[in-house]
Design a protein around this motif. Structure first.
Motif, PDB file in Angstrom:
ATOM      1  N   GLY A   4      16.224  34.598 -78.030  1.00  0.00           N
ATOM      2  CA  GLY A   4      16.004  34.883 -79.432  1.00  0.00           C
ATOM      3  C   GLY A   4      16.815  34.009 -80.362  1.00  0.00           C
ATOM      4  N   ILE A   5      17.933  33.442 -79.895  1.00  0.00           N
ATOM      5  CA  ILE A   5      18.782  32.614 -80.744  1.00  0.00           C
ATOM      6  C   ILE A   5      18.173  31.229 -80.933  1.00  0.00           C
ATOM      7  CG2 ILE A   5      21.087  31.575 -80.914  1.00  0.00           C
ATOM      8  CD1 ILE A   5      22.139  33.931 -79.328  1.00  0.00           C
ATOM      9  N   ILE A   6      17.401  30.766 -79.956  1.00  0.00           N
ATOM     10  CA  ILE A   6      16.867  29.420 -79.986  1.00  0.00           C
ATOM     11  C   ILE A   6      15.745  29.328 -81.017  1.00  0.00           C
ATOM     12  CG2 ILE A   6      15.728  27.652 -78.603  1.00  0.00           C
ATOM     13  CD1 ILE A   6      17.075  28.842 -76.174  1.00  0.00           C
ATOM     14  N   VAL A   7      15.744  28.243 -81.763  1.00  0.00           N
ATOM     15  CA  VAL A   7      14.726  28.034 -82.786  1.00  0.00           C
ATOM     16  C   VAL A   7      13.373  27.796 -82.121  1.00  0.00           C
ATOM     17  CG1 VAL A   7      14.003  26.578 -84.705  1.00  0.00           C
ATOM     18  CG2 VAL A   7      16.424  27.113 -84.380  1.00  0.00           C
ATOM     19  N   LYS A   8      12.383  28.598 -82.457  1.00  0.00           N
ATOM     20  CA  LYS A   8      11.046  28.466 -81.893  1.00  0.00           C
ATOM     21  C   LYS A   8      10.330  27.288 -82.549  1.00  0.00           C
ATOM     22  CE  LYS A   8       6.776  31.141 -81.262  1.00  0.00           C
ATOM     23  NZ  LYS A   8       6.115  32.429 -81.561  1.00  0.00           N
ATOM     24  N   HIS A   9       9.597  26.523 -81.750  1.00  0.00           N
ATOM     25  CA  HIS A   9       8.866  25.380 -82.287  1.00  0.00           C
ATOM     26  C   HIS A   9       7.528  25.272 -81.580  1.00  0.00           C
ATOM     27  CE1 HIS A   9      10.122  23.103 -78.674  1.00  0.00           C
ATOM     28  NE2 HIS A   9      11.254  23.763 -78.828  1.00  0.00           N
ATOM     29  N   LYS A  10       6.812  24.195 -81.817  1.00  0.00           N
ATOM     30  CA  LYS A  10       5.479  24.026 -81.248  1.00  0.00           C
ATOM     31  C   LYS A  10       5.557  23.802 -79.748  1.00  0.00           C
ATOM     32  CE  LYS A  10       3.394  22.129 -85.452  1.00  0.00           C
ATOM     33  NZ  LYS A  10       2.683  20.978 -86.061  1.00  0.00           N
ATOM     34  N   PRO A  11       4.514  24.215 -79.002  1.00  0.00           N
ATOM     35  CA  PRO A  11       4.523  23.999 -77.548  1.00  0.00           C
ATOM     36  C   PRO A  11       4.380  22.522 -77.209  1.00  0.00           C
ATOM     37  CG  PRO A  11       2.411  24.898 -78.255  1.00  0.00           C
ATOM     38  CD  PRO A  11       3.308  24.941 -79.450  1.00  0.00           C
ATOM     39  N   ASP A  12       4.639  22.208 -75.959  1.00  0.00           N
ATOM     40  CA  ASP A  12       4.581  20.830 -75.487  1.00  0.00           C
ATOM     41  C   ASP A  12       3.133  20.339 -75.488  1.00  0.00           C
ATOM     42  OD1 ASP A  12       4.378  18.605 -73.469  1.00  0.00           O
ATOM     43  OD2 ASP A  12       6.542  18.942 -73.385  1.00  0.00           O
ATOM     44  N   PHE A  13       2.799  19.469 -76.425  1.00  0.00           N
ATOM     45  CA  PHE A  13       1.420  18.996 -76.558  1.00  0.00           C
ATOM     46  C   PHE A  13       1.005  18.143 -75.365  1.00  0.00           C
ATOM     47  CE2 PHE A  13      -1.504  15.603 -77.829  1.00  0.00           C
ATOM     48  CZ  PHE A  13      -2.600  16.359 -78.211  1.00  0.00           C
ATOM     49  N   GLN A  14       1.919  17.341 -74.829  1.00  0.00           N
ATOM     50  CA  GLN A  14       1.568  16.457 -73.718  1.00  0.00           C
ATOM     51  C   GLN A  14       1.186  17.254 -72.475  1.00  0.00           C
ATOM     52  OE1 GLN A  14       4.198  12.915 -73.299  1.00  0.00           O
ATOM     53  NE2 GLN A  14       5.263  13.721 -75.083  1.00  0.00           N
ATOM     54  N   LEU A  15       1.917  18.331 -72.198  1.00  0.00           N
ATOM     55  CA  LEU A  15       1.566  19.199 -71.071  1.00  0.00           C
ATOM     56  C   LEU A  15       0.220  19.865 -71.317  1.00  0.00           C
ATOM     57  CD1 LEU A  15       2.676  20.519 -68.380  1.00  0.00           C
ATOM     58  CD2 LEU A  15       3.316  22.452 -69.830  1.00  0.00           C
ATOM     59  N   PHE A  16      -0.001  20.309 -72.532  1.00  0.00           N
ATOM     60  CA  PHE A  16      -1.270  20.940 -72.914  1.00  0.00           C
ATOM     61  C   PHE A  16      -2.425  19.961 -72.721  1.00  0.00           C
ATOM     62  CE2 PHE A  16      -4.448  21.648 -76.260  1.00  0.00           C
ATOM     63  CZ  PHE A  16      -4.840  22.953 -75.976  1.00  0.00           C
ATOM     64  N   PHE A  17      -2.250  18.729 -73.155  1.00  0.00           N
ATOM     65  CA  PHE A  17      -3.321  17.731 -73.086  1.00  0.00           C
ATOM     66  C   PHE A  17      -3.646  17.350 -71.649  1.00  0.00           C
ATOM     67  CE2 PHE A  17      -4.635  13.230 -73.028  1.00  0.00           C
ATOM     68  CZ  PHE A  17      -5.811  13.334 -73.763  1.00  0.00           C
ATOM     69  N   ILE A  18      -2.626  17.104 -70.827  1.00  0.00           N
ATOM     70  CA  ILE A  18      -2.889  16.696 -69.452  1.00  0.00           C
ATOM     71  C   ILE A  18      -3.539  17.826 -68.663  1.00  0.00           C
ATOM     72  CG2 ILE A  18      -0.661  17.376 -68.429  1.00  0.00           C
ATOM     73  CD1 ILE A  18      -2.674  14.142 -67.726  1.00  0.00           C
ATOM     74  N   THR A  19      -3.224  19.081 -69.003  1.00  0.00           N
ATOM     75  CA  THR A  19      -3.876  20.222 -68.349  1.00  0.00           C
ATOM     76  C   THR A  19      -5.356  20.255 -68.675  1.00  0.00           C
ATOM     77  OG1 THR A  19      -1.826  21.518 -68.448  1.00  0.00           O
ATOM     78  CG2 THR A  19      -3.871  22.722 -68.081  1.00  0.00           C
ATOM     79  N   PHE A 294       2.137  15.719 -65.233  1.00  0.00           N
ATOM     80  CA  PHE A 294       2.234  17.167 -65.440  1.00  0.00           C
ATOM     81  C   PHE A 294       3.562  17.684 -64.905  1.00  0.00           C
ATOM     82  CE2 PHE A 294       1.907  21.510 -64.059  1.00  0.00           C
ATOM     83  CZ  PHE A 294       1.177  22.152 -65.050  1.00  0.00           C
ATOM     84  N   ILE A 295       3.916  17.279 -63.692  1.00  0.00           N
ATOM     85  CA  ILE A 295       5.164  17.742 -63.063  1.00  0.00           C
ATOM     86  C   ILE A 295       6.372  17.268 -63.868  1.00  0.00           C
ATOM     87  CG2 ILE A 295       6.587  17.543 -60.994  1.00  0.00           C
ATOM     88  CD1 ILE A 295       3.857  17.272 -59.448  1.00  0.00           C
ATOM     89  N   TRP A 296       6.327  16.014 -64.343  1.00  0.00           N
ATOM     90  CA  TRP A 296       7.438  15.476 -65.128  1.00  0.00           C
ATOM     91  C   TRP A 296       7.627  16.259 -66.421  1.00  0.00           C
ATOM     92  CZ3 TRP A 296       6.871  12.577 -69.869  1.00  0.00           C
ATOM     93  CH2 TRP A 296       8.103  12.131 -70.381  1.00  0.00           C
ATOM     94  N   ARG A 297       6.529  16.556 -67.115  1.00  0.00           N
ATOM     95  CA  ARG A 297       6.649  17.331 -68.358  1.00  0.00           C
ATOM     96  C   ARG A 297       7.155  18.733 -68.059  1.00  0.00           C
ATOM     97  NH1 ARG A 297       7.687  14.693 -72.489  1.00  0.00           N
ATOM     98  NH2 ARG A 297       7.480  16.685 -73.576  1.00  0.00           N
ATOM     99  N   GLY A 298       6.670  19.326 -66.971  1.00  0.00           N
ATOM    100  CA  GLY A 298       7.123  20.664 -66.608  1.00  0.00           C
ATOM    101  C   GLY A 298       8.600  20.712 -66.296  1.00  0.00           C
ATOM    102  N   MET A 299       9.090  19.738 -65.551  1.00  0.00           N
ATOM    103  CA  MET A 299      10.515  19.707 -65.225  1.00  0.00           C
ATOM    104  C   MET A 299      11.363  19.383 -66.449  1.00  0.00           C
ATOM    105  SD  MET A 299      10.792  20.720 -62.230  1.00  0.00           S
ATOM    106  CE  MET A 299      12.561  20.470 -62.148  1.00  0.00           C
ATOM    107  N   LYS A 300      10.819  18.600 -67.360  1.00  0.00           N
ATOM    108  CA  LYS A 300      11.535  18.312 -68.604  1.00  0.00           C
ATOM    109  C   LYS A 300      11.727  19.591 -69.414  1.00  0.00           C
ATOM    110  CE  LYS A 300      11.658  14.712 -72.143  1.00  0.00           C
ATOM    111  NZ  LYS A 300      12.399  15.490 -73.126  1.00  0.00           N
ATOM    112  N   ILE A 301      10.677  20.423 -69.412  1.00  0.00           N
ATOM    113  CA  ILE A 301      10.777  21.720 -70.090  1.00  0.00           C
ATOM    114  C   ILE A 301      11.827  22.584 -69.407  1.00  0.00           C
ATOM    115  CG2 ILE A 301       9.533  23.878 -70.559  1.00  0.00           C
ATOM    116  CD1 ILE A 301       6.988  22.138 -70.854  1.00  0.00           C
TER     117      ILE A 301
END
Length: 411
Positions: A4-19, A294-301
């Motif tokens: 809850g302390i972390i500032v919420k922002h937009k989801p990872d577009f690159q992961l969304f696109f590759i999916t 996909f795996i790289w973006r996931g691990m980055k997250i």
């Protein structure tokens, strides 16, 4: 740090696109590989399997959009309830006249028109449960009795129930994904060694308890043996032929010969062989490159999350997809024994596709709470407090420039 302390922002577009790219490509390949099978075996239109896969993709994408807006705290709070529901479903599957049986395999629940596989959902729920337990018992992680045994028992119980269906492939994927979360949680190496010493003999015991499982291992070692070439090794040999005929650039989409009754059920677990035959090694490499991205973006997250539960869950989801790709491609290419694991997002299979897309939805939800935030297109690695202080500094700098400009005009 709590979510809850972390500032919420937009989801990872690159992961969304590759999916979306992988799902769209999967729909094309399902249609290309299943046209003849649908006409000759099912006796339906050539788009029969494509339409079913398209419906599953629609359900999966809808769930993905919903879940990407559900905060991670929800899954943390209800982890036990979600796991118990799926555990109950796994038990119901094994009850005669409750679980749906087909060819001595009992894997499905629900009415004939709405069948689903609880074992596929268990892949996701066990990751949620394991992440919850290891986040809650962080101080007990080095205790084998309190920090390792409880989550391993739940993983082992669900693995055993899935083996009873029987479904060796899904049980292996569940076990490997669960162990990946345990390893990421930081359990001691000697505890992992103890688990391995227990699991390896049990695994071989389950393999040799069923004749067809032992035969799969022998087929893997000797696929061209006259004893197996026309039986257990036939599918693997046809896969080799498809890969050989594909060459560098393939025969062209829809022009492969394996879907014409040579490769059994070409749109399912062995769809990667059809990809190589029709699109060549270049096409296969492009698919593997997409999965690598996909795996790289996931691990980055996963590595950018400060909340322990969220980080472990992200690692679990990425490991589930990773192991699915490794096992499927390894089996199709003859590097691993055939286990019946579908290629994520691409192979035909309603429940499998839905679960993978819902998992991505959760991963996208987690990506909204990562440390890296974007400000004017520049990615930052600062914490939320630093981010807020940076915005305040920018406001002060703008105000200072305005004052300087006004002073210059007066002079």
């Amino acid at each position: 740090m709590e979510v809850g302390i972390i500032v919420k922002h937009k989801p990872d577009f690159q992961l969304f696109f590759i999916t979306l790219c992988l799902v769209a490509f999967g729909l094309v390949m399902v249609y290309s590989s299943s046209m003849v099978y649908a006409l000759q075996v099912v006796g339906s239109s050539s788009s029969y399997f494509f339409r079913h896969q398209l419906l599953s993709a629609g359900i999966g994408l809808t769930g993905m959009f919903i879940l990407m807006n559900v905060p991670p705290a929800f899954f943390n709070k209800h982890a036990r309830k979600i796991t118990l529901v799926i555990l109950l479903c796994l038990i119901l599957v094994l009850i005669p006249h409750v679980g749906h049986q087909s060819q001595n395999v009992r894997r499905w629940l629900g009415p004939p028109s709405l069948l689903f596989q609880p074992s596929e959902f268990s892949l996701l729920t066990i990751l949620i449960y394991a992440s919850y337990i290891f986040a809650k018992r962080r101080d007990q992680i080095h205790s084998f009795k309190k920090g390792v045994i409880p989550p391993f028992l739940m993983i082992g119980l669900q693995t055993f129930l899935i083996l009873k269906e029987p479904d060796m492939g899904t049980s292996m994927l569940l076990l490997l994904s669960g162990l990946a979360v345990m390893f990421a949680a930081g359990i001691r190496f000697r505890h992992m060694a103890v688990l391995a010493a227990f699991l390896v003999p049990v695994l071989f015991l389950f393999i040799y308890m069923q004749r067809y499982r032992a035969q799969r291992l022998l087929v893997f070692l000797h696929p061209f043996s006259p004893k197996y070439a026309n039986q257990g090794g036939y599918q693997l040999i046809q896969s080799f032929i498809a890969i050989y005929h594909g060459g560098w650039f393939g025969k062209g989409l829809g022009r492969g010969i394996q879907p014409f009754g040579y490769l059994p059920v070409p749109h399912a677990d062995f769809i990667f062989a059809v990809i190589v035959e029709e699109l060549g090694l270049v096409g296969a490499f492009a698919v593997l490159l997409a999965f690598s991205f996909f795996i790289w973006r996931g691990m980055k997250i996963a590595t950018s999350l400060e909340d322990r539960f969220s980080s472990l869950l992200a690692i679990g989801i990425v490991s589930m997809i990773t192991w699915g790709v490794i096992i499927n491609v390894g089996a199709v290419s003859g590097l691993l024994p055939v286990t019946g694991i579908p290629l994520p997002f691409i192979s035909y299979g309603g429940t499998a596709l839905i679960v993978k897309l819902w998992s991505v939805g959760i991963l996208l939800s987690l990506s909204r709470y990562t440390r890296p935030l974007s400000l004017h297109g520049v990615e930052r690695e600062a914490s939320p407090i630093d981010f807020e202080s940076m915005k305040m500094k920018q406001k002060r700098m703008r105000a200072r420039r305005q004052n300087n400009q006004q002073s210059a005009k007066r002079s």
